[in-house]
Design an enzyme around this catalytic site. Sequence first.
Site, PDB file in Angstrom:
ATOM      1  N   LYS A   1       0.854  -1.192   0.000  1.00 13.23           N
ATOM      2  CA  LYS A   1       0.000   0.000   0.000  1.00 13.23           C
ATOM      3  C   LYS A   1       0.885   1.234   0.000  1.00 13.23           C
ATOM      4  CE  LYS A   1      -3.079   2.731   3.028  1.00 13.23           C
ATOM      5  NZ  LYS A   1      -3.930   2.766   4.238  1.00 13.23           N
TER       6      LYS A   1
ATOM      7  N   LYS B   1     -10.145  13.130   7.848  1.00 14.09           N
ATOM      8  CA  LYS B   1      -9.654  12.796   9.187  1.00 14.09           C
ATOM      9  C   LYS B   1      -9.627  14.047  10.055  1.00 14.09           C
ATOM     10  CE  LYS B   1      -6.465   9.038   7.911  1.00 14.09           C
ATOM     11  NZ  LYS B   1      -7.117   7.965   8.679  1.00 14.09           N
TER      12      LYS B   1
ATOM     13  N   GLU C   1      -9.280   3.721   2.242  1.00 15.75           N
ATOM     14  CA  GLU C   1      -8.790   3.784   0.861  1.00 15.75           C
ATOM     15  C   GLU C   1      -7.704   2.753   0.565  1.00 15.75           C
ATOM     16  OE1 GLU C   1      -7.550   5.486   3.271  1.00 15.75           O
ATOM     17  OE2 GLU C   1      -5.420   5.127   2.901  1.00 15.75           O
TER      18      GLU C   1
ATOM     19  N   ARG D   1      -7.440  -0.423   1.212  1.00 14.31           N
ATOM     20  CA  ARG D   1      -7.955  -1.685   0.652  1.00 14.31           C
ATOM     21  C   ARG D   1      -8.375  -1.510  -0.800  1.00 14.31           C
ATOM     22  NH1 ARG D   1     -12.400  -1.834   5.303  1.00 14.31           N
ATOM     23  NH2 ARG D   1     -10.661  -0.749   6.292  1.00 14.31           N
TER      24      ARG D   1
HETATM   25  N1  BES Z   1      -4.106   4.831   6.879  1.00 11.23           N
HETATM   26  C1  BES Z   1      -5.217   4.579   7.721  1.00 11.23           C
HETATM   27  C2  BES Z   1      -4.888   3.626   8.869  1.00 11.23           C
HETATM   28  C3  BES Z   1      -3.886   4.136   9.869  1.00 11.23           C
HETATM   29  C4  BES Z   1      -4.312   4.793  11.011  1.00 11.23           C
HETATM   30  C5  BES Z   1      -2.549   3.898   9.700  1.00 11.23           C
HETATM   31  C6  BES Z   1      -3.380   5.240  11.935  1.00 11.23           C
HETATM   32  C7  BES Z   1      -1.624   4.337  10.618  1.00 11.23           C
HETATM   33  C8  BES Z   1      -2.031   5.011  11.748  1.00 11.23           C
HETATM   34  C9  BES Z   1      -6.356   3.962   6.909  1.00 11.23           C
HETATM   35  O1  BES Z   1      -6.426   4.388   5.588  1.00 11.23           O
HETATM   36  C10 BES Z   1      -7.620   4.361   7.562  1.00 11.23           C
HETATM   37  O2  BES Z   1      -7.910   5.527   7.554  1.00 11.23           O
HETATM   38  N2  BES Z   1      -8.352   3.396   8.100  1.00 11.23           N
HETATM   39  C11 BES Z   1      -9.564   3.651   8.741  1.00 11.23           C
HETATM   40  C12 BES Z   1     -10.548   2.620   8.259  1.00 11.23           C
HETATM   41  C13 BES Z   1     -11.964   2.910   8.643  1.00 11.23           C
HETATM   42  C14 BES Z   1     -12.465   4.154   7.932  1.00 11.23           C
HETATM   43  C15 BES Z   1     -12.816   1.727   8.286  1.00 11.23           C
HETATM   44  C16 BES Z   1      -9.326   3.532  10.239  1.00 11.23           C
HETATM   45  O3  BES Z   1      -8.523   2.714  10.669  1.00 11.23           O
HETATM   46  O4  BES Z   1      -9.941   4.297  10.979  1.00 11.23           O
HETATM   47 ZN    ZN Z   2      -4.684   4.986   4.736  1.00  9.84          ZN
HETATM   48 MN    MN Z   3      -7.496   6.163   5.365  1.00  6.43          MN
END
Ligand code: BES
Ligand code: ZN
Ligand code: MN
Length: 497
Positions: free
Chosen positions: A263, A275, A347, A349
Site C-alpha cells: 500500500k 480525518k 482507501e 484496501r
Molecule cells: N491509513 C489509515 C490507517 C492508519 C491509522 C494507519 C493510523 C496508521 C495510523 C487507513 O487508511 C484508515 O484511515 N483506516 C480507517 C478505516 C476505517 C475508515 C474503516 C481507520 O482505521 O480508521
Molecule cells: Zn490509509
Molecule cells: Mn485512510
Amino acid sequence: MNISFADISLAKSGALAVLVTEGAALRGAAADLDAKTGGALKRAMKAAGFSGKVGAMLEVMGPRGVNASRLILVGLGKSADLSAAGLEKAGGELFGRLEKSKETSLSIVLDGISGAKLPAGEAAARVAFGVKLRSYRFDKYKTKKKADDAAVSLKSLIVMTRAAVAARRDYATLAKIADGMFLARDLVNEPPNILFPGEFAKRASALSKLGLKVEVLGEAQMTKLGMGSLLGVGYGSQHESKLVVMRWMGGKAGEKPVAFVGKGVCFDTGGISLKPPAGMEDMKGDMGGAACVTGLMRTLATRKAKVNAIGVIGLVENMPDGKAQRPGDIVTSMSGQTIEIINTDAEGRLVLADALWYTQNRFKPKFMVDLATLTGAIMVALGKEYAGLFSNNDKLSKQLADAGEAESEKVWRLPMGAAYDKQIDSQFADMKNTGGRDGGSITAAQFLERFVNKTTWAHLDIAGTAMASPKTATNRSWGSGWGVRLLNRLVADHYEA
Ligand code: BES
Ligand code: ZN
Ligand code: MN
C-alpha cells in the site's frame, strides 16, 4: 558510519569496548587489558558491582597503560543465552552511548564470544549490524545540520575478532539488509510534498541500476486495465496515481515468482471522509507497505538472491477535492467486482484490491504477501509490538511467524471467516469498503481476500509497526523500515534455490 573488521589488537586509540559474558572471571582480551592497566578493570568492576549482566556497561576514562581514551566493558548476560538479537542490541546501545561522546572512533573487541548456533564471526557481524542500524539518521531537511553533525562525533567502528574473515563475509550480507531497511526508512520519513506518487515511482525506478526491472504504469494504462478501485482513491489529488512493478529474476528461468504487494498512500487525509487534524501529519507514512516492498527488492537485488521475486506498489494520494470520490460512489475494480464506497478513508484496501488482482493475474505467483498501514484498529488489538497477520494459508503463516521471531519483527495471526466476510456485503454493489467498527482489521482483510483469486496469500497490517516507532536500541527513526528483515528472511529460509 565507517565499519570494518580486524584481528584483535589492544593498542588502538579512541574508545575501546570489550564485550563480556556474565559471571565468568575476565578472560582473553579482557584479562589482558586488566593486566595492562594494572588491575584497573577489576577494581572498577568491583566498585561498580559490574558482573556482565545484559545491558550493563562500565566505563573507565583515561586508563593508564593503554592508548585508548576510555575502556568500556559491555555485559552480554549469560553465555548460554547469547543470541543474534542480543548482540545487535549491544552494538546499538554502545553506539547510542558514544555517538555524542566526542570520540570519533570506537573499537569493539569480541574475544571468545560465540554461541551454540552463533559462530564467532557471525557474532561479531551482528554487533556491527546493531551499530549500523542505530546510526541511521534522517536529517536532510535540517538546515542547522552542521551544528548537529558536530554533536555526533562517532564516525568509525572497528570490530575486532579472531574470526575477522567470517565476520566480514557475514556482515556483507547484513549491510545489504540494512541498506534495504534504510531505503524503506527514508521513504517513510520523507514529507508528502516531496514524496508524492510520481517521485516515489522515480525512486523505485532508480533501482534498475541494481539489475531490477522496473515498470511504472500511469493513469492512462491503469484505466485501460480497468483499475477503477485504485484510481478512484486518487481522483481528488493533483498528483497522478502510479503502479510500480519491480522484478528481480535471480532464480531459475520459468520458476514461479514470489510476490510482495505494498500500500503506497503517499498522504492520507481521509478524502471527503476527512480525518481530524490531530496527528494527521503522520499520514505521510501511509506508504509504509510500499516502502517495505521497495526496500526488500533492493536487498534481494544487491545480495543477488536466488529467487524470482515481484514487487508491486500502488501509489496514490487521498485528498478531498471537487473531483474526489464520494461516500455512496460505486467503482468497478479490475477483477470486475463492484465496490460501494462507504468511507473514503478506507482507501488502502481499494488500492490493494487492484494491485493484488493485477499481481496474481499477470504473474501467477507461488504466493502474495501484502503489507499495508491499513487500519487504526490493528493498534487497538496488538499495539506496536506485533503486526497483524491474516492469511488463507497455514504454512505461509507459520513461515512468516517464524521469520518474524528470528528478526524481531513479530507478527500475530488473527482469524478470518465467512461471518466476518458477510459484514462487507453491500445492498447496492458486490461489496462495500467498510464493515463497521467491530473487527475492523479483520473485515479489511476479508475485503482484500476477495481480490486474491485463491492465490496463497498473507496480509500484514503494519499500521502499528511501520511508523511512529518506539525507540529501540537499533532504531531511532520515525519510519522503522519494518518488514524488510522479515521478508528477506522468509525468502532466504524457504524460497531460494
Ligand atoms: N491509513 C489509515 C490507517 C492508519 C491509522 C494507519 C493510523 C496508521 C495510523 C487507513 O487508511 C484508515 O484511515 N483506516 C480507517 C478505516 C476505517 C475508515 C474503516 C481507520 O482505521 O480508521
Ligand atoms: Zn490509509
Ligand atoms: Mn485512510
